[in-house]
Design a protein around this motif. Structure first.
Motif, PDB file in Angstrom:
ATOM      1  N   UNK A 164       0.837  -1.202   0.000  1.00 50.70           N
ATOM      2  CA  UNK A 164       0.000   0.000   0.000  1.00 50.70           C
ATOM      3  C   UNK A 164       0.869   1.248   0.000  1.00 50.70           C
ATOM      4  N   UNK A 165       0.581   2.160  -0.903  1.00 45.80           N
ATOM      5  CA  UNK A 165       1.349   3.402  -0.962  1.00 45.80           C
ATOM      6  C   UNK A 165       0.997   4.335   0.193  1.00 45.80           C
ATOM      7  N   UNK A 166      -0.041   4.006   0.951  1.00 45.35           N
ATOM      8  CA  UNK A 166      -0.459   4.860   2.060  1.00 45.35           C
ATOM      9  C   UNK A 166       0.391   4.675   3.316  1.00 45.35           C
ATOM     10  N   UNK A 167       1.221   3.639   3.340  1.00 45.42           N
ATOM     11  CA  UNK A 167       2.085   3.415   4.496  1.00 45.42           C
ATOM     12  C   UNK A 167       3.171   4.492   4.530  1.00 45.42           C
ATOM     13  N   UNK A 168       3.189   5.274   5.590  1.00 45.53           N
ATOM     14  CA  UNK A 168       4.075   6.437   5.661  1.00 45.53           C
ATOM     15  C   UNK A 168       5.503   6.063   5.997  1.00 45.53           C
ATOM     16  N   UNK A 169       5.695   5.013   6.782  1.00 51.38           N
ATOM     17  CA  UNK A 169       7.029   4.666   7.253  1.00 51.38           C
ATOM     18  C   UNK A 169       7.717   3.704   6.292  1.00 51.38           C
ATOM     19  N   UNK A 170       9.036   3.587   6.417  1.00 50.36           N
ATOM     20  CA  UNK A 170       9.805   2.670   5.597  1.00 50.36           C
ATOM     21  C   UNK A 170      10.243   1.458   6.393  1.00 50.36           C
ATOM     22  N   UNK A 171      10.551   0.353   5.694  1.00 50.32           N
ATOM     23  CA  UNK A 171      10.914  -0.854   6.441  1.00 50.32           C
ATOM     24  C   UNK A 171      12.278  -0.700   7.108  1.00 50.32           C
ATOM     25  N   UNK A 172      13.146   0.122   6.574  1.00 56.98           N
ATOM     26  CA  UNK A 172      14.403   0.391   7.259  1.00 56.98           C
ATOM     27  C   UNK A 172      14.182   1.177   8.534  1.00 56.98           C
ATOM     28  N   UNK A 173      13.299   2.176   8.470  1.00 58.91           N
ATOM     29  CA  UNK A 173      12.989   2.959   9.663  1.00 58.91           C
ATOM     30  C   UNK A 173      12.281   2.141  10.724  1.00 58.91           C
ATOM     31  N   UNK A 174      11.341   1.288  10.301  1.00 60.09           N
ATOM     32  CA  UNK A 174      10.634   0.450  11.275  1.00 60.09           C
ATOM     33  C   UNK A 174      11.587  -0.548  11.920  1.00 60.09           C
ATOM     34  N   UNK A 175      12.533  -1.075  11.128  1.00 65.51           N
ATOM     35  CA  UNK A 175      13.524  -2.001  11.692  1.00 65.51           C
ATOM     36  C   UNK A 175      14.414  -1.293  12.702  1.00 65.51           C
ATOM     37  N   UNK A 176      14.832  -0.089  12.374  1.00 68.80           N
ATOM     38  CA  UNK A 176      15.666   0.685  13.293  1.00 68.80           C
ATOM     39  C   UNK A 176      14.932   0.932  14.601  1.00 68.80           C
ATOM     40  N   UNK A 177      13.636   1.253  14.513  1.00 70.33           N
ATOM     41  CA  UNK A 177      12.849   1.502  15.724  1.00 70.33           C
ATOM     42  C   UNK A 177      12.628   0.208  16.515  1.00 70.33           C
ATOM     43  N   UNK A 178      12.286  -0.885  15.816  1.00 71.47           N
ATOM     44  CA  UNK A 178      11.997  -2.146  16.507  1.00 71.47           C
ATOM     45  C   UNK A 178      13.220  -2.678  17.237  1.00 71.47           C
ATOM     46  N   UNK A 179      14.392  -2.504  16.636  1.00 71.09           N
ATOM     47  CA  UNK A 179      15.627  -3.017  17.234  1.00 71.09           C
ATOM     48  C   UNK A 179      16.314  -1.991  18.126  1.00 71.09           C
ATOM     49  N   UNK A 180      15.675  -0.824  18.256  1.00 69.39           N
ATOM     50  CA  UNK A 180      16.189   0.231  19.131  1.00 69.39           C
ATOM     51  C   UNK A 180      17.652   0.546  18.844  1.00 69.39           C
ATOM     52  N   UNK A 181      17.970   0.745  17.563  1.00 71.82           N
ATOM     53  CA  UNK A 181      19.335   1.111  17.215  1.00 71.82           C
ATOM     54  C   UNK A 181      19.671   2.467  17.815  1.00 71.82           C
ATOM     55  N   UNK A 182      20.947   2.666  18.134  1.00 69.17           N
ATOM     56  CA  UNK A 182      21.366   3.917  18.762  1.00 69.17           C
ATOM     57  C   UNK A 182      21.053   5.107  17.868  1.00 69.17           C
ATOM     58  N   UNK A 183      21.283   4.976  16.576  1.00 71.75           N
ATOM     59  CA  UNK A 183      20.997   6.036  15.619  1.00 71.75           C
ATOM     60  C   UNK A 183      19.831   5.626  14.732  1.00 71.75           C
ATOM     61  N   UNK A 184      19.119   6.591  14.162  1.00 73.23           N
ATOM     62  CA  UNK A 184      18.157   6.241  13.117  1.00 73.23           C
ATOM     63  C   UNK A 184      18.904   5.790  11.873  1.00 73.23           C
ATOM     64  N   UNK A 185      18.180   5.458  10.818  1.00 65.03           N
ATOM     65  CA  UNK A 185      18.814   5.158   9.540  1.00 65.03           C
ATOM     66  C   UNK A 185      19.675   6.354   9.136  1.00 65.03           C
ATOM     67  N   UNK A 186      20.897   6.083   8.695  1.00 65.96           N
ATOM     68  CA  UNK A 186      21.778   7.145   8.211  1.00 65.96           C
ATOM     69  C   UNK A 186      21.760   7.120   6.693  1.00 65.96           C
ATOM     70  N   UNK A 187      21.340   8.230   6.093  1.00 63.93           N
ATOM     71  CA  UNK A 187      21.249   8.309   4.646  1.00 63.93           C
ATOM     72  C   UNK A 187      22.326   9.234   4.098  1.00 63.93           C
ATOM     73  N   UNK A 188      23.012   8.759   3.070  1.00 64.36           N
ATOM     74  CA  UNK A 188      23.932   9.607   2.321  1.00 64.36           C
ATOM     75  C   UNK A 188      23.353   9.881   0.939  1.00 64.36           C
ATOM     76  N   UNK A 189      22.075   9.515   0.745  1.00 64.43           N
ATOM     77  CA  UNK A 189      21.436   9.655  -0.555  1.00 64.43           C
ATOM     78  C   UNK A 189      20.083  10.323  -0.488  1.00 64.43           C
ATOM     79  N   UNK A 190      19.904  11.248   0.434  1.00 67.40           N
ATOM     80  CA  UNK A 190      18.651  11.982   0.495  1.00 67.40           C
ATOM     81  C   UNK A 190      17.694  11.457   1.543  1.00 67.40           C
ATOM     82  N   UNK A 191      16.564  12.157   1.674  1.00 70.43           N
ATOM     83  CA  UNK A 191      15.617  11.898   2.750  1.00 70.43           C
ATOM     84  C   UNK A 191      14.461  11.038   2.255  1.00 70.43           C
TER      85      UNK A 191
END
Length: 480
Positions: A164-191
Protein backbone atom coordinates in the motif's frame (compact mmCIF):
# COMPACT_ATOMS: atom_id res chain seq x y z
CA UNK A 1 3.27 7.54 -15.76
CA UNK A 2 4.51 9.38 -12.71
CA UNK A 3 7.78 11.14 -13.31
CA UNK A 4 10.80 9.13 -12.12
CA UNK A 5 12.85 10.31 -9.17
CA UNK A 6 16.30 11.19 -10.34
CA UNK A 7 17.71 12.25 -6.98
CA UNK A 8 20.42 14.07 -8.88
CA UNK A 9 23.26 16.20 -7.58
CA UNK A 10 21.09 19.22 -6.87
CA UNK A 11 18.63 17.15 -4.83
CA UNK A 12 21.45 15.58 -2.87
CA UNK A 13 23.13 18.89 -2.18
CA UNK A 14 19.86 20.23 -0.82
CA UNK A 15 20.10 17.62 1.92
CA UNK A 16 23.13 19.46 3.27
CA UNK A 17 20.66 21.90 4.71
CA UNK A 18 19.12 19.25 6.95
CA UNK A 19 21.06 20.54 9.95
CA UNK A 20 20.67 23.66 12.03
CA UNK A 21 20.12 26.11 9.21
CA UNK A 22 21.68 29.51 9.54
CA UNK A 23 22.46 30.30 13.18
CA UNK A 24 18.95 30.00 14.52
CA UNK A 25 19.35 26.46 15.75
CA UNK A 26 16.27 25.13 13.91
CA UNK A 27 16.73 21.38 13.50
CA UNK A 28 16.52 20.44 9.83
CA UNK A 29 16.78 16.67 10.01
CA UNK A 30 13.79 15.52 12.00
CA UNK A 31 14.64 12.21 13.44
CA UNK A 32 16.59 12.81 16.61
CA UNK A 33 13.68 11.13 18.38
CA UNK A 34 15.39 7.89 17.45
CA UNK A 35 18.49 9.04 19.30
CA UNK A 36 16.57 9.59 22.50
CA UNK A 37 15.43 5.97 22.81
CA UNK A 38 17.63 3.95 25.11
CA UNK A 39 18.85 0.83 23.32
CA UNK A 40 16.93 -2.30 24.35
CA UNK A 41 18.49 -5.11 22.35
CA UNK A 42 17.65 -8.78 22.16
CA UNK A 43 20.46 -9.49 19.70
CA UNK A 44 24.15 -10.10 20.38
CA UNK A 45 26.11 -6.90 20.94
CA UNK A 46 28.33 -7.19 17.88
CA UNK A 47 28.50 -4.63 15.13
CA UNK A 48 26.43 -5.24 12.01
CA UNK A 49 25.44 -2.88 9.22
CA UNK A 50 22.93 -3.07 6.38
CA UNK A 51 23.62 -0.89 3.35
CA UNK A 52 20.73 -0.26 0.97
CA UNK A 53 21.49 1.05 -2.54
CA UNK A 54 18.32 2.20 -4.29
CA UNK A 55 18.48 2.34 -8.08
CA UNK A 56 15.90 5.01 -8.92
CA UNK A 57 14.08 4.83 -12.22
CA UNK A 58 13.77 1.05 -12.48
CA UNK A 59 16.94 -0.89 -13.24
CA UNK A 60 16.83 -3.32 -16.16
CA UNK A 61 17.45 -6.56 -14.26
CA UNK A 62 17.21 -8.61 -17.45
CA UNK A 63 20.49 -7.11 -18.65
CA UNK A 64 22.00 -7.04 -15.16
CA UNK A 65 21.94 -10.82 -14.62
CA UNK A 66 21.74 -12.86 -17.84
CA UNK A 67 21.47 -16.66 -18.31
CA UNK A 68 24.51 -18.18 -19.98
CA UNK A 69 23.26 -21.66 -20.90
CA UNK A 70 22.73 -21.97 -24.64
CA UNK A 71 18.96 -22.58 -24.55
CA UNK A 72 17.95 -19.70 -22.33
CA UNK A 73 20.52 -17.29 -23.75
CA UNK A 74 19.05 -18.05 -27.16
CA UNK A 75 15.55 -17.26 -25.88
CA UNK A 76 16.87 -14.09 -24.27
CA UNK A 77 18.67 -12.95 -27.43
CA UNK A 78 15.67 -13.63 -29.67
CA UNK A 79 13.44 -11.29 -27.67
CA UNK A 80 16.04 -8.71 -26.64
CA UNK A 81 17.35 -8.15 -30.15
CA UNK A 82 19.67 -5.11 -30.25
CA UNK A 83 19.78 -4.97 -26.45
CA UNK A 84 20.98 -8.57 -26.06
CA UNK A 85 24.40 -8.99 -24.45
CA UNK A 86 26.62 -11.63 -26.11
CA UNK A 87 27.53 -14.54 -23.85
CA UNK A 88 31.22 -13.81 -24.41
CA UNK A 89 30.81 -10.29 -22.99
CA UNK A 90 29.25 -11.33 -19.67
CA UNK A 91 31.11 -11.31 -16.37
CA UNK A 92 31.35 -14.98 -15.47
CA UNK A 93 29.64 -16.16 -12.31
CA UNK A 94 31.56 -19.41 -12.11
CA UNK A 95 29.52 -22.32 -10.82
CA UNK A 96 26.20 -20.87 -12.00
CA UNK A 97 24.36 -20.57 -15.30
CA UNK A 98 24.40 -16.78 -15.20
CA UNK A 99 26.65 -13.85 -15.95
CA UNK A 100 26.66 -10.16 -15.06
CA UNK A 101 26.53 -7.18 -17.37
CA UNK A 102 30.07 -6.37 -18.60
CA UNK A 103 29.95 -3.03 -16.78
CA UNK A 104 29.80 -4.91 -13.45
CA UNK A 105 33.24 -6.46 -13.85
CA UNK A 106 34.37 -4.84 -10.58
CA UNK A 107 32.10 -7.31 -8.76
CA UNK A 108 34.13 -10.31 -9.94
CA UNK A 109 36.20 -10.25 -6.76
CA UNK A 110 33.10 -10.33 -4.55
CA UNK A 111 31.81 -13.37 -6.48
CA UNK A 112 35.19 -15.12 -6.21
CA UNK A 113 35.17 -14.36 -2.48
CA UNK A 114 31.78 -16.08 -2.14
CA UNK A 115 30.37 -12.73 -1.06
CA UNK A 116 27.87 -11.98 -3.85
CA UNK A 117 24.46 -13.44 -4.65
CA UNK A 118 21.85 -12.51 -7.28
CA UNK A 119 18.24 -12.78 -6.08
CA UNK A 120 15.72 -13.28 -8.89
CA UNK A 121 12.30 -11.84 -9.67
CA UNK A 122 11.64 -9.84 -6.50
CA UNK A 123 8.82 -7.32 -6.17
CA UNK A 124 5.98 -6.00 -4.00
CA UNK A 125 3.37 -8.67 -3.23
CA UNK A 126 0.59 -9.07 -0.69
CA UNK A 127 0.96 -12.86 -0.86
CA UNK A 128 2.09 -15.46 -3.46
CA UNK A 129 0.29 -14.72 -6.71
CA UNK A 130 -0.22 -16.77 -9.86
CA UNK A 131 -0.94 -15.41 -13.32
CA UNK A 132 -4.47 -16.81 -13.26
CA UNK A 133 -5.15 -15.06 -9.94
CA UNK A 134 -3.71 -11.84 -11.30
CA UNK A 135 -5.87 -11.97 -14.42
CA UNK A 136 -9.03 -12.60 -12.41
CA UNK A 137 -8.67 -9.37 -10.45
CA UNK A 138 -10.82 -6.46 -11.54
CA UNK A 139 -10.63 -2.90 -10.30
CA UNK A 140 -9.06 -2.35 -6.90
CA UNK A 141 -7.82 -5.59 -5.34
CA UNK A 142 -5.91 -6.28 -2.15
CA UNK A 143 -3.97 -8.94 -4.07
CA UNK A 144 -2.45 -6.38 -6.44
CA UNK A 145 0.03 -3.81 -5.10
CA UNK A 146 -1.09 -0.21 -5.53
CA UNK A 147 -0.51 1.47 -8.89
CA UNK A 148 1.71 -1.08 -10.59
CA UNK A 149 4.22 0.26 -13.13
CA UNK A 150 4.19 3.79 -11.62
CA UNK A 151 7.63 5.10 -10.62
CA UNK A 152 6.72 6.99 -7.47
CA UNK A 153 4.27 4.38 -6.20
CA UNK A 154 6.56 1.40 -6.75
CA UNK A 155 9.47 3.27 -5.20
CA UNK A 156 7.22 3.81 -2.20
CA UNK A 157 6.26 0.12 -1.99
CA UNK A 158 9.88 -1.03 -2.14
CA UNK A 159 10.87 1.50 0.50
CA UNK A 160 7.94 0.94 2.84
CA UNK A 161 7.87 -2.85 2.48
CA UNK A 162 4.09 -3.13 2.06
CA UNK A 163 1.60 -3.38 -0.80
CA UNK A 164 0.00 0.00 0.00
CA UNK A 165 1.35 3.40 -0.96
CA UNK A 166 -0.46 4.86 2.06
CA UNK A 167 2.09 3.42 4.50
CA UNK A 168 4.08 6.44 5.66
CA UNK A 169 7.03 4.67 7.25
CA UNK A 170 9.80 2.67 5.60
CA UNK A 171 10.91 -0.85 6.44
CA UNK A 172 14.40 0.39 7.26
CA UNK A 173 12.99 2.96 9.66
CA UNK A 174 10.63 0.45 11.28
CA UNK A 175 13.52 -2.00 11.69
CA UNK A 176 15.67 0.68 13.29
CA UNK A 177 12.85 1.50 15.72
CA UNK A 178 12.00 -2.15 16.51
CA UNK A 179 15.63 -3.02 17.23
CA UNK A 180 16.19 0.23 19.13
CA UNK A 181 19.33 1.11 17.21
CA UNK A 182 21.37 3.92 18.76
CA UNK A 183 21.00 6.04 15.62
CA UNK A 184 18.16 6.24 13.12
CA UNK A 185 18.81 5.16 9.54
CA UNK A 186 21.78 7.15 8.21
CA UNK A 187 21.25 8.31 4.65
CA UNK A 188 23.93 9.61 2.32
CA UNK A 189 21.44 9.66 -0.56
CA UNK A 190 18.65 11.98 0.49
CA UNK A 191 15.62 11.90 2.75
CA UNK A 192 13.75 8.92 1.29
CA UNK A 193 10.85 7.03 2.83
CA UNK A 194 12.98 3.93 3.47
CA UNK A 195 14.44 5.38 6.69
CA UNK A 196 11.28 6.92 8.18
CA UNK A 197 9.82 5.46 11.39
CA UNK A 198 6.89 6.63 13.50
CA UNK A 199 9.14 8.90 15.58
CA UNK A 200 12.20 9.52 13.44
CA UNK A 201 13.36 10.49 9.98
CA UNK A 202 16.71 9.41 8.61
CA UNK A 203 19.84 11.29 9.58
CA UNK A 204 20.89 12.79 6.23
CA UNK A 205 24.59 13.39 5.66
CA UNK A 206 26.25 15.36 2.84
CA UNK A 207 29.00 14.16 0.52
CA UNK A 208 32.63 13.82 1.62
CA UNK A 209 34.33 17.18 2.00
CA UNK A 210 31.16 19.00 3.02
CA UNK A 211 30.60 20.69 6.36
CA UNK A 212 28.23 18.85 8.66
CA UNK A 213 27.08 21.04 11.51
CA UNK A 214 25.58 24.41 12.38
CA UNK A 215 25.92 26.72 9.42
CA UNK A 216 27.61 29.91 10.50
CA UNK A 217 28.93 28.50 13.77
CA UNK A 218 31.77 26.36 12.48
CA UNK A 219 34.69 28.60 13.46
CA UNK A 220 34.44 29.20 17.20
CA UNK A 221 37.94 30.68 17.26
CA UNK A 222 36.32 33.99 16.31
CA UNK A 223 34.91 35.62 19.46
CA UNK A 224 31.45 36.59 18.10
CA UNK A 225 30.85 33.06 16.81
CA UNK A 226 32.08 31.55 20.08
CA UNK A 227 29.71 33.82 22.03
CA UNK A 228 26.76 32.88 19.86
CA UNK A 229 27.56 29.18 20.23
CA UNK A 230 27.86 29.55 24.01
CA UNK A 231 24.50 31.32 24.14
CA UNK A 232 22.82 28.53 22.18
CA UNK A 233 24.42 25.90 24.41
CA UNK A 234 23.12 27.70 27.49
CA UNK A 235 19.66 28.07 25.97
CA UNK A 236 19.35 24.38 25.13
CA UNK A 237 20.79 23.35 28.51
CA UNK A 238 17.88 24.97 30.38
CA UNK A 239 15.11 22.79 31.79
CA UNK A 240 11.54 23.46 30.66
CA UNK A 241 8.31 22.53 32.35
CA UNK A 242 6.66 22.22 28.95
CA UNK A 243 7.40 18.69 27.74
CA UNK A 244 7.43 19.71 24.08
CA UNK A 245 10.00 22.43 24.72
CA UNK A 246 12.05 20.02 26.80
CA UNK A 247 12.02 17.41 24.02
CA UNK A 248 12.97 20.05 21.45
CA UNK A 249 15.87 21.26 23.60
CA UNK A 250 17.09 17.70 23.99
CA UNK A 251 16.96 17.23 20.22
CA UNK A 252 19.10 20.32 19.79
CA UNK A 253 21.63 19.06 22.32
CA UNK A 254 21.75 15.72 20.50
CA UNK A 255 22.15 17.49 17.17
CA UNK A 256 25.02 19.64 18.42
CA UNK A 257 26.72 16.61 19.96
CA UNK A 258 26.31 14.50 16.82
CA UNK A 259 27.54 17.18 14.44
CA UNK A 260 30.57 17.73 16.67
CA UNK A 261 31.23 13.99 16.68
CA UNK A 262 30.61 13.22 13.02
CA UNK A 263 31.63 16.48 11.35
CA UNK A 264 35.35 15.62 11.11
CA UNK A 265 34.57 12.13 9.74
CA UNK A 266 32.10 13.41 7.16
CA UNK A 267 34.54 16.02 5.87
CA UNK A 268 37.32 13.60 4.84
CA UNK A 269 37.54 12.83 1.11
CA UNK A 270 39.17 9.68 -0.31
CA UNK A 271 42.22 11.60 -1.50
CA UNK A 272 42.79 13.49 1.74
CA UNK A 273 45.81 12.76 3.86
CA UNK A 274 43.54 11.98 6.81
CA UNK A 275 41.64 9.28 4.89
CA UNK A 276 42.05 5.83 6.49
CA UNK A 277 44.68 3.91 4.52
CA UNK A 278 42.49 0.87 3.83
CA UNK A 279 39.68 3.02 2.45
CA UNK A 280 42.00 5.26 0.46
CA UNK A 281 43.54 2.22 -1.23
CA UNK A 282 40.16 0.67 -2.04
CA UNK A 283 38.79 3.86 -3.63
CA UNK A 284 42.05 4.98 -5.29
CA UNK A 285 40.91 4.16 -8.83
CA UNK A 286 37.73 6.19 -8.25
CA UNK A 287 39.47 9.25 -6.79
CA UNK A 288 39.99 12.32 -8.95
CA UNK A 289 42.93 14.75 -8.86
CA UNK A 290 40.93 17.02 -6.54
CA UNK A 291 40.82 14.26 -3.90
CA UNK A 292 37.08 13.65 -4.36
CA UNK A 293 35.45 10.42 -5.57
CA UNK A 294 34.59 10.75 -9.25
CA UNK A 295 30.92 9.68 -9.11
CA UNK A 296 28.11 10.44 -6.69
CA UNK A 297 27.57 6.77 -5.85
CA UNK A 298 31.30 6.34 -5.13
CA UNK A 299 31.15 9.39 -2.84
CA UNK A 300 28.21 7.86 -1.00
CA UNK A 301 29.85 4.45 -0.60
CA UNK A 302 33.08 6.06 0.62
CA UNK A 303 31.07 8.06 3.15
CA UNK A 304 29.44 4.87 4.44
CA UNK A 305 32.81 3.07 4.55
CA UNK A 306 34.20 5.87 6.73
CA UNK A 307 31.25 5.70 9.13
CA UNK A 308 31.72 1.94 9.47
CA UNK A 309 35.46 2.36 9.97
CA UNK A 310 34.77 5.00 12.65
CA UNK A 311 31.85 3.11 14.17
CA UNK A 312 33.03 3.89 17.71
CA UNK A 313 32.60 7.57 16.92
CA UNK A 314 29.24 7.02 15.21
CA UNK A 315 28.19 4.83 18.18
CA UNK A 316 25.86 1.83 18.29
CA UNK A 317 26.32 -1.81 17.35
CA UNK A 318 23.61 -1.89 14.66
CA UNK A 319 23.35 0.61 11.81
CA UNK A 320 21.28 0.85 8.63
CA UNK A 321 22.58 3.01 5.78
CA UNK A 322 20.86 4.29 2.63
CA UNK A 323 22.51 5.29 -0.66
CA UNK A 324 21.07 5.83 -4.12
CA UNK A 325 21.83 6.13 -7.80
CA UNK A 326 19.28 7.61 -10.21
CA UNK A 327 18.75 7.65 -13.95
CA UNK A 328 17.56 4.07 -14.60
CA UNK A 329 14.38 5.05 -16.47
CA UNK A 330 15.85 3.76 -19.73
CA UNK A 331 12.99 4.17 -22.21
CA UNK A 332 15.60 5.03 -24.83
CA UNK A 333 19.36 4.97 -25.40
CA UNK A 334 19.77 1.76 -23.43
CA UNK A 335 21.86 0.16 -26.18
CA UNK A 336 24.04 -2.35 -24.35
CA UNK A 337 25.46 -4.53 -27.10
CA UNK A 338 28.71 -2.64 -26.55
CA UNK A 339 29.20 -2.10 -22.82
CA UNK A 340 30.98 1.21 -23.40
CA UNK A 341 27.90 2.95 -24.82
CA UNK A 342 24.37 3.44 -23.64
CA UNK A 343 22.79 4.87 -20.54
CA UNK A 344 22.34 1.56 -18.75
CA UNK A 345 25.93 0.46 -19.24
CA UNK A 346 27.19 3.80 -17.92
CA UNK A 347 25.03 3.58 -14.80
CA UNK A 348 25.99 -0.02 -14.08
CA UNK A 349 29.66 0.90 -14.45
CA UNK A 350 29.22 3.54 -11.75
CA UNK A 351 27.35 1.08 -9.54
CA UNK A 352 29.71 -1.86 -10.02
CA UNK A 353 32.86 0.18 -9.50
CA UNK A 354 31.50 1.76 -6.31
CA UNK A 355 30.27 -1.56 -4.91
CA UNK A 356 33.56 -3.25 -5.82
CA UNK A 357 35.56 -0.52 -4.08
CA UNK A 358 33.30 -0.76 -1.04
CA UNK A 359 33.77 -4.52 -0.84
CA UNK A 360 37.53 -4.09 -0.99
CA UNK A 361 37.35 -1.39 1.67
CA UNK A 362 35.46 -3.70 4.01
CA UNK A 363 38.08 -6.40 3.39
CA UNK A 364 40.88 -3.95 4.12
CA UNK A 365 39.41 -2.98 7.50
CA UNK A 366 38.30 -6.51 8.41
CA UNK A 367 34.55 -5.81 8.32
CA UNK A 368 33.23 -7.95 5.46
CA UNK A 369 31.42 -10.37 7.78
CA UNK A 370 29.70 -7.50 9.60
CA UNK A 371 28.39 -5.56 6.58
CA UNK A 372 25.75 -6.61 4.03
CA UNK A 373 24.95 -4.46 0.99
CA UNK A 374 21.84 -4.94 -1.16
CA UNK A 375 20.08 -3.26 -4.08
CA UNK A 376 16.48 -2.12 -4.47
CA UNK A 377 14.76 -0.42 -7.43
CA UNK A 378 11.33 0.80 -8.51
CA UNK A 379 10.65 -2.28 -10.64
CA UNK A 380 12.17 -4.33 -13.41
CA UNK A 381 11.80 -3.39 -17.05
CA UNK A 382 10.03 -5.13 -19.89
CA UNK A 383 11.78 -8.15 -21.34
CA UNK A 384 10.69 -7.01 -24.81
CA UNK A 385 12.42 -3.78 -25.90
CA UNK A 386 10.45 -0.82 -27.19
CA UNK A 387 10.96 0.97 -30.50
CA UNK A 388 13.43 3.47 -29.01
CA UNK A 389 16.21 1.00 -28.17
CA UNK A 390 14.98 1.02 -24.58
CA UNK A 391 12.64 -0.77 -22.21
CA UNK A 392 9.46 0.16 -20.35
CA UNK A 393 8.08 -0.22 -16.83
CA UNK A 394 7.53 -3.73 -15.49
CA UNK A 395 7.27 -5.46 -12.07
CA UNK A 396 9.52 -8.25 -10.76
CA UNK A 397 13.26 -7.59 -10.89
CA UNK A 398 16.64 -9.13 -10.12
CA UNK A 399 18.82 -7.78 -7.30
CA UNK A 400 22.30 -8.17 -5.86
CA UNK A 401 23.32 -8.88 -2.25
CA UNK A 402 26.96 -8.51 -1.23
CA UNK A 403 28.97 -9.13 1.95
CA UNK A 404 31.09 -11.63 3.81
CA UNK A 405 28.05 -13.16 5.52
CA UNK A 406 26.33 -13.81 2.17
CA UNK A 407 26.04 -17.45 1.15
CA UNK A 408 27.52 -16.60 -2.22
CA UNK A 409 28.62 -18.58 -5.23
CA UNK A 410 25.03 -19.37 -6.15
CA UNK A 411 21.73 -17.67 -7.01
CA UNK A 412 18.43 -17.37 -5.15
CA UNK A 413 14.81 -17.16 -6.17
CA UNK A 414 13.24 -18.31 -9.43
CA UNK A 415 14.35 -16.89 -12.76
CA UNK A 416 11.31 -16.23 -14.98
CA UNK A 417 10.48 -18.31 -18.02
CA UNK A 418 11.79 -16.29 -20.98
CA UNK A 419 8.53 -16.51 -22.91
CA UNK A 420 6.38 -13.52 -23.83
CA UNK A 421 2.87 -14.26 -22.61
CA UNK A 422 4.21 -17.21 -20.60
CA UNK A 423 3.40 -18.16 -16.99
CA UNK A 424 5.42 -15.29 -15.48
CA UNK A 425 4.29 -12.54 -17.90
CA UNK A 426 1.22 -10.56 -16.82
CA UNK A 427 0.17 -10.27 -20.47
CA UNK A 428 -2.20 -12.55 -22.38
CA UNK A 429 -3.27 -10.59 -25.45
CA UNK A 430 -0.55 -9.98 -28.04
CA UNK A 431 -0.39 -6.23 -27.39
CA UNK A 432 0.30 -6.76 -23.67
CA UNK A 433 2.88 -9.54 -24.00
CA UNK A 434 5.87 -7.45 -22.95
CA UNK A 435 7.56 -9.61 -20.33
CA UNK A 436 6.39 -7.86 -17.17
CA UNK A 437 7.20 -10.56 -14.65
CA UNK A 438 4.88 -11.40 -11.77
CA UNK A 439 7.29 -11.60 -8.80
CA UNK A 440 7.97 -15.04 -7.39
CA UNK A 441 9.74 -13.53 -4.36
CA UNK A 442 8.30 -10.67 -2.32
CA UNK A 443 9.99 -7.58 -0.96
CA UNK A 444 8.92 -8.91 2.46
CA UNK A 445 10.91 -12.14 2.05
CA UNK A 446 13.90 -10.26 0.68
CA UNK A 447 13.84 -7.78 3.58
CA UNK A 448 13.14 -10.47 6.17
CA UNK A 449 16.25 -12.41 5.12
CA UNK A 450 18.36 -9.28 5.57
CA UNK A 451 16.75 -8.34 8.89
CA UNK A 452 16.97 -11.86 10.35
CA UNK A 453 20.75 -11.67 9.84
CA UNK A 454 20.67 -8.16 11.29
CA UNK A 455 19.15 -9.45 14.53
CA UNK A 456 15.38 -9.22 14.19
CA UNK A 457 13.29 -11.98 15.76
CA UNK A 458 10.14 -13.47 14.23
CA UNK A 459 7.77 -11.23 16.18
CA UNK A 460 9.71 -8.15 15.14
CA UNK A 461 9.76 -9.28 11.52
CA UNK A 462 5.97 -9.66 11.56
CA UNK A 463 5.67 -6.10 12.87
CA UNK A 464 8.20 -4.60 10.47
CA UNK A 465 6.88 -6.49 7.40
CA UNK A 466 3.08 -6.79 7.69
CA UNK A 467 2.65 -9.09 4.66
CA UNK A 468 5.36 -11.55 5.69
CA UNK A 469 2.91 -13.87 7.47
CA UNK A 470 1.19 -14.48 4.12
CA UNK A 471 4.23 -16.39 2.86
CA UNK A 472 3.98 -19.25 5.35
CA UNK A 473 7.16 -21.10 6.18
CA UNK A 474 9.08 -19.50 3.29
CA UNK A 475 9.82 -16.36 5.26
CA UNK A 476 13.53 -16.13 4.51
CA UNK A 477 15.46 -17.02 1.36
CA UNK A 478 18.73 -18.45 2.60
CA UNK A 479 21.19 -16.02 1.04
CA UNK A 480 22.35 -15.01 4.52
Amino acid sequence: MTKSKTHDLDALLMQRRQWLKLATGALGAAGMGGLMMAPQRAYAAEYKALVCIFLYGGNDGMNTVVPTDATRHGEYSTVRGRLALPRTSLVSLNGSDYGLHPSLSALSTAWSDGALAPVFNVGPLNRPLTKDEYRRQTGSSALIPDNLFSHSDQQTLWENGTSSVLTRTGWGGRASAALRTTNPVISVGGNGRFGISDLAAPLVLPQPGATFGVQGLEDTSWAPVAARKAALDALYAENHQNELLQAYAQQQREAFAMSTRLGPVVKIRPGDQEAPAGLKQAFASLTGPDGQATTMIAQQMFQIAKLINDRATVQGDRQIFFAQLGGFDTHGNQIDANSTVGQHATLLKMLGDAMGAFHQAMKNIGMTQQVTTFTQSDFGRTFKPNNSSGTDHAWGNHHLVMGGAVNGGTTYGTYPALVLGGPDDVGVNSWEQQGRWIPTTSVDQYAATLLRWFGAEDGQLNSILPNLANFGSRRVLGFL
